[in-house]
Design a protein around this motif. Sequence first.
Motif, PDB file in Angstrom:
ATOM      1  N   ARG A 346       0.856  -1.183   0.000  1.00  0.00           N
ATOM      2  CA  ARG A 346       0.000   0.000   0.000  1.00  0.00           C
ATOM      3  C   ARG A 346       0.889   1.228   0.000  1.00  0.00           C
ATOM      4  N   ASP A 349       0.538   5.978   3.610  1.00  0.00           N
ATOM      5  CA  ASP A 349      -0.725   6.472   4.186  1.00  0.00           C
ATOM      6  C   ASP A 349      -0.418   7.193   5.493  1.00  0.00           C
ATOM      7  N   ARG A 373      -4.329  13.420   3.958  1.00  0.00           N
ATOM      8  CA  ARG A 373      -3.885  12.093   4.360  1.00  0.00           C
ATOM      9  C   ARG A 373      -3.673  11.212   3.150  1.00  0.00           C
ATOM     10  N   MET A 444      -8.108   0.918  -1.759  1.00  0.00           N
ATOM     11  CA  MET A 444      -8.719   0.688  -0.460  1.00  0.00           C
ATOM     12  C   MET A 444     -10.117   1.293  -0.541  1.00  0.00           C
ATOM     13  N   GLU A 446     -12.423   2.673   1.834  1.00  0.00           N
ATOM     14  CA  GLU A 446     -12.439   3.016   3.260  1.00  0.00           C
ATOM     15  C   GLU A 446     -13.111   4.358   3.529  1.00  0.00           C
ATOM     16  N   ASP A 470     -11.077   2.626   8.745  1.00  0.00           N
ATOM     17  CA  ASP A 470     -11.457   3.975   8.332  1.00  0.00           C
ATOM     18  C   ASP A 470     -12.915   4.038   7.882  1.00  0.00           C
ATOM     19  N   ARG A 480     -11.115   7.484  15.199  1.00  0.00           N
ATOM     20  CA  ARG A 480     -10.764   6.150  15.709  1.00  0.00           C
ATOM     21  C   ARG A 480      -9.687   6.168  16.776  1.00  0.00           C
TER      22      ARG A 480
END
Length: 586
Positions: A346, A349, A373, A444, A446, A470, A480
């Motif tokens: 990935r 992030d 982000r 992703m 999310e 997420d 979170r």
Amino acid sequence: MSFTLHGVPVTNGIAIGRALRIAPSAMDVKHYLVPAGSEKDEEKRLLNAFEVVRVELKAIRAGLPDAAPEEMAAFLDVHAMILADPTLTEKPLELIQHRRYNAEWALATQLEDLLEQFAEIEDEYLRERATDIRQVVERVMKVLHHGDDHQTLNSFYKSISDTDRLNEVIVVAHDIAPPDMMRFKDIALGGFITDLGGRTSHTAIVARSLDIPAAVGVRRASELIHQDDWLIIDGDRGIVIVDPSPLILEEYRHLQSQRKLEKKKLLRLKHTPTVTMDGVAVDLMANVEMPDDAGLALDSGAVGIGLFRSEFLFMNRKGKMPDEDEQFGAYRQTVEAMKGLPVTIRTIDIGADKPLDVDEDGRSAYLSPLGLRAIRWSLSEPDMFLIQIRAILRASIFGQMKILIPMLAHAQEIDQTLALIETAKKQLEDQGVLFDPNIKVGAMIEIPAAALALPLFIKRLDFLSIGTNDLIQYTLAIDRADNAVAHLYDPMHPAVLRLIAGVIRDAKAVNMPVSVCGEMAGESSMTRVLLGMGLTDFSLHFNQLLTVKKEVLRADVGSLKVAVDQLLSAIEPDELQSALNKINSL
Ligand code: PEP
Ligand code: MG
């Protein structure tokens, strides 16, 4: 006196040990263990600092101008008396000698004890003398800090790793940032407790990958727990028992050994094919943070890496990013370690609770989870992004590699990302560097917007991976990482269940590969629900792999599908609960 604190569970398991507090609330000072054999030198360092302050106070007293108010002299006398009182040195000297605490840590520990005793004094005048004690200690601290060699958290981690019986050390801290948590990787701690954090905060995720019992979001733990207190962490329930009675301790020791036995038994499943009772084959892949995790993933029986969180390569670098060669080396090491099995990298992030760096005190700048982000950041730094893509592409010829893009929501973001990947390919081609031209690119899912606009993704990409951490955060508007709202972070909310089920259904309908790589994939209590939604690809921490496999082996997908359809049509909490009970009774 025994008491219980409640927080958020992070990892299953039980830890029993003594508290090691990273930073006492009263004073932020350096913590490290002095090397064995140098206790006497440390004692001298402490006593020398006291002597320096004594001489200093004497000189100030002697130099007071005649016109100075009388209270000034009296005040200095009180400070000199406090300084000379053995209460301030006896205990710290003991801590240095017997526990190898550095002088600052030993002194801060004693200060905290004294301040607590003073807080209980009824007489107001005497109670307020606590301020004098604090000021005197601060003077001594200043001398200790002067000319120090900048011992930082690094030294703390290094020195703690020399401690005997590390598995009986339970770290208690206000917060531990993920980059700091990473440094615990080489230290087999007993467990840890923090005041802040939620179940899927990245600190918790890293802790889970270390497989040590932990509880986060245990509000005021760092205030209420004292150095060396005996502690039990019940990681399943997120409970911390401070100073437990012998009976409770005995009970938990028994539970702890039972757990170890169960874990051992699970190992027997390692080579068993992951197939449900009605013959549905399931792929269990691993989530990893570092190339070294690949070997562990393979050992656990993972059939690939479904999520390599590449941002961890970028942390703790003091602003110096890993260059293309370094990243290439890390990706190549990972894919080679997986011996031909697929590895999904990935792209970086960062953001929210994953800062690139923390300062010496473990603090990090707060980055909004709604801000710049993940892919948003990468697209704003195209040169950096191209470096990462080129590194992944170069490593792609050493095994089976895929690229996964985090936090996509808009069609133009997908298009821009794909265009940059094409640019990176072209750059390598021009240099004559080999890469896999057919490398798969996935997204992703999310952000709720992505889940609800899935055709945008299906049309442009090769595979999907649902980031439940997420997805829950953004669906329910719950940060979170914020323990204050941790109780509202609910994977069983009907909106969350429907979004996840919808993505799996729509992707499967067009044969688009889809997996779940959020923490939900590793929670064995959710395995049946996900199977019933039709999921066959899970990516989870390798520590959780065998527990989830056990659930898969016992499941009958045909009957789960019917029960999960009922769950998905439920909206009221009691309907949801009875549908869930049914799923678990099958
Ligand atoms: C997720 O959001 O579920 C996920 C897997 O990514 P991360 O936890 O790193 O944000
Ligand atoms: Mg995510």
